[in-house]
Motif scaffolding. Structure first.
Motif, PDB file in Angstrom:
ATOM      1  N   GLY A  85      70.724  16.257  73.907  1.00  0.00           N
ATOM      2  CA  GLY A  85      69.442  16.914  73.426  1.00  0.00           C
ATOM      3  C   GLY A  85      68.055  16.085  73.942  1.00  0.00           C
ATOM      4  N   ASP A  86      66.852  16.656  73.868  1.00  0.00           N
ATOM      5  CA  ASP A  86      65.684  16.004  74.440  1.00  0.00           C
ATOM      6  C   ASP A  86      65.442  14.560  73.928  1.00  0.00           C
ATOM      7  N   VAL A  87      66.065  14.404  72.574  1.00  0.00           N
ATOM      8  CA  VAL A  87      65.827  13.024  71.806  1.00  0.00           C
ATOM      9  C   VAL A  87      66.444  12.006  72.716  1.00  0.00           C
ATOM     10  N   GLN A  88      67.780  12.409  72.875  1.00  0.00           N
ATOM     11  CA  GLN A  88      68.815  11.256  73.603  1.00  0.00           C
ATOM     12  C   GLN A  88      68.185  11.049  75.086  1.00  0.00           C
ATOM     13  N   VAL A  89      67.649  12.251  75.770  1.00  0.00           N
ATOM     14  CA  VAL A  89      67.066  11.798  76.968  1.00  0.00           C
ATOM     15  C   VAL A  89      65.855  10.901  76.919  1.00  0.00           C
ATOM     16  N   ARG A  90      64.937  11.166  76.012  1.00  0.00           N
ATOM     17  CA  ARG A  90      63.798  10.391  75.818  1.00  0.00           C
ATOM     18  C   ARG A  90      64.178   8.886  75.816  1.00  0.00           C
ATOM     19  N   LYS A  91      65.305   8.704  74.618  1.00  0.00           N
ATOM     20  CA  LYS A  91      65.501   7.396  74.482  1.00  0.00           C
ATOM     21  C   LYS A  91      66.107   6.948  75.379  1.00  0.00           C
ATOM     22  N   ASP A  92      67.050   7.532  76.489  1.00  0.00           N
ATOM     23  CA  ASP A  92      67.546   6.749  77.612  1.00  0.00           C
ATOM     24  C   ASP A  92      66.577   6.637  78.714  1.00  0.00           C
ATOM     25  N   LEU A  93      65.715   7.617  78.696  1.00  0.00           N
ATOM     26  CA  LEU A  93      64.598   7.209  79.747  1.00  0.00           C
ATOM     27  C   LEU A  93      63.703   5.922  79.170  1.00  0.00           C
ATOM     28  N   ALA A  94      63.379   5.834  78.257  1.00  0.00           N
ATOM     29  CA  ALA A  94      62.888   4.622  77.560  1.00  0.00           C
ATOM     30  C   ALA A  94      63.472   3.437  77.800  1.00  0.00           C
ATOM     31  N   ALA A  95      64.764   3.376  77.852  1.00  0.00           N
ATOM     32  CA  ALA A  95      65.594   1.979  78.185  1.00  0.00           C
ATOM     33  C   ALA A  95      65.335   1.785  79.737  1.00  0.00           C
ATOM     34  N   VAL A  96      64.847   2.674  80.374  1.00  0.00           N
ATOM     35  CA  VAL A  96      64.552   2.359  81.830  1.00  0.00           C
ATOM     36  C   VAL A  96      63.042   2.013  82.184  1.00  0.00           C
ATOM     37  N   SER A  97      62.304   2.972  81.498  1.00  0.00           N
ATOM     38  CA  SER A  97      60.853   2.992  81.703  1.00  0.00           C
ATOM     39  C   SER A  97      60.038   2.839  80.403  1.00  0.00           C
ATOM     40  N   ASP A  98      58.923   2.220  80.500  1.00  0.00           N
ATOM     41  CA  ASP A  98      58.194   2.380  79.224  1.00  0.00           C
ATOM     42  C   ASP A  98      56.739   3.040  79.607  1.00  0.00           C
ATOM     43  N   LYS A  99      56.725   3.646  80.763  1.00  0.00           N
ATOM     44  CA  LYS A  99      55.568   4.388  81.127  1.00  0.00           C
ATOM     45  C   LYS A  99      55.361   5.755  80.621  1.00  0.00           C
ATOM     46  N   GLY A 100      56.272   6.201  79.698  1.00  0.00           N
ATOM     47  CA  GLY A 100      56.288   7.514  79.123  1.00  0.00           C
ATOM     48  C   GLY A 100      55.201   7.712  78.149  1.00  0.00           C
ATOM     49  N   LYS A 101      54.658   8.815  78.016  1.00  0.00           N
ATOM     50  CA  LYS A 101      53.326   9.102  77.027  1.00  0.00           C
ATOM     51  C   LYS A 101      54.013  10.301  75.980  1.00  0.00           C
ATOM     52  N   PRO A 102      53.820   9.940  74.943  1.00  0.00           N
ATOM     53  CA  PRO A 102      54.118  10.677  73.748  1.00  0.00           C
ATOM     54  C   PRO A 102      53.445  12.171  73.798  1.00  0.00           C
ATOM     55  N   LYS A 103      54.213  13.263  73.867  1.00  0.00           N
ATOM     56  CA  LYS A 103      53.591  14.665  74.091  1.00  0.00           C
ATOM     57  C   LYS A 103      53.383  14.868  75.484  1.00  0.00           C
ATOM     58  N   VAL A 104      53.397  14.034  76.450  1.00  0.00           N
ATOM     59  CA  VAL A 104      52.880  13.987  77.809  1.00  0.00           C
ATOM     60  C   VAL A 104      54.094  13.945  78.654  1.00  0.00           C
ATOM     61  N   GLY A 105      54.866  12.993  78.309  1.00  0.00           N
ATOM     62  CA  GLY A 105      56.212  12.672  79.347  1.00  0.00           C
ATOM     63  C   GLY A 105      55.789  11.740  80.202  1.00  0.00           C
ATOM     64  N   TYR A 106      56.287  11.676  81.261  1.00  0.00           N
ATOM     65  CA  TYR A 106      56.215  10.933  82.602  1.00  0.00           C
ATOM     66  C   TYR A 106      55.615  11.284  83.766  1.00  0.00           C
ATOM     67  N   LYS A 107      55.093  10.590  84.668  1.00  0.00           N
ATOM     68  CA  LYS A 107      54.694  10.979  85.911  1.00  0.00           C
ATOM     69  C   LYS A 107      56.038  10.893  86.770  1.00  0.00           C
ATOM     70  N   VAL A 108      56.257  12.025  87.311  1.00  0.00           N
ATOM     71  CA  VAL A 108      57.535  12.206  88.216  1.00  0.00           C
ATOM     72  C   VAL A 108      57.692  10.965  89.211  1.00  0.00           C
ATOM     73  N   LYS A 109      56.942  10.744  89.823  1.00  0.00           N
ATOM     74  CA  LYS A 109      56.923   9.805  90.875  1.00  0.00           C
ATOM     75  C   LYS A 109      57.217   8.409  90.399  1.00  0.00           C
ATOM     76  N   ASP A 110      56.338   8.127  89.261  1.00  0.00           N
ATOM     77  CA  ASP A 110      56.677   6.850  88.676  1.00  0.00           C
ATOM     78  C   ASP A 110      57.913   6.709  88.095  1.00  0.00           C
ATOM     79  N   LEU A 111      58.511   7.775  87.426  1.00  0.00           N
ATOM     80  CA  LEU A 111      59.695   7.971  86.714  1.00  0.00           C
ATOM     81  C   LEU A 111      60.830   7.735  87.903  1.00  0.00           C
ATOM     82  N   ILE A 112      60.640   8.423  88.903  1.00  0.00           N
ATOM     83  CA  ILE A 112      61.950   8.284  90.085  1.00  0.00           C
ATOM     84  C   ILE A 112      61.768   6.666  90.533  1.00  0.00           C
ATOM     85  N   ASN A 113      60.642   6.489  90.782  1.00  0.00           N
ATOM     86  CA  ASN A 113      60.550   4.765  91.433  1.00  0.00           C
ATOM     87  C   ASN A 113      61.280   3.896  90.456  1.00  0.00           C
ATOM     88  N   GLU A 114      61.052   3.912  89.029  1.00  0.00           N
ATOM     89  CA  GLU A 114      61.519   3.337  88.043  1.00  0.00           C
ATOM     90  C   GLU A 114      63.106   3.251  88.005  1.00  0.00           C
TER      91      GLU A 114
END
Length: 171
Positions: free
Chosen positions: A2-31
């Protein structure tokens, strides 16, 4: 998943996500690459520079995953003197020195079956703590040593079985 699990997993790797916006793809890939260790090169050694060993020494795809085969080792003088290989090949007796000088702890094993366990034991004695084993020999190692077995023949047999089942089901 589910999308909640994906957000939790990404949050364990990166703190750059924004609520209701998400992540900048380039930054997320780098992290993600940083988290997985792809941004830094991990040196490994290869023991057994015969036919398969030479193929692995020439393979450029390891770099994409942050892996660099720093050197290869063998006991065969004709293999050691081969100058057509892009990486140095040393006599196996020099493995201890290289591992202690460079703090390499990971190795690839591509020796003949009859030498697999003794080569593995020597690698561990030299400080190797993780081994990718290309021999079909089940290796006995201490609990603190990681083994990743790669059996190309078994993988091909499985693929062949899957193909025959797929062909049978299509009839």
């Amino acid at each position: 998943m589910g999308d909640v699990q994906v957000r939790k997993d990404l949050a364990a790797v990166s703190d750059k996500g924004k609520p209701k916006v998400g992540y900048k793809v380039k930054d997320l890939i780098n992290e993600l690459e940083t988290y997985l260790g792809c941004n830094k090169m991990e040196d490994v050694v290869l023991v057994g520079a015969g036919k398969l060993g030479k193929v692995l020494l020439n393979y450029k795809g390891f770099e994409e995953y942050g892996i660099n085969i720093a050197a290869a080792f063998d006991i065969n003088d004709s293999v050691i003197s081969d100058t057509n290989i892009p990486k140095p090949i040393y006599h196996l007796s020099k493995l201890t020195d290289l591992c202690s000088e460079t703090k390499i702890h990971m190795g690839i094993l591509t020796v003949p079956v009859e030498n697999a366990q003794s080569a593995c034991d020597y690698m561990i004695q030299c400080g190797i703590r993780a081994i990718m084993n290309f021999t079909p020999t089940p290796l006995k190692v201490p609990g603190n040593v990681l083994i990743q077995n790669v059996n190309i023949a078994a993988s091909l047999a499985l693929l062949s079985k899957q193909l025959s089942e797929q062909t049978y089901n299509m009839m």
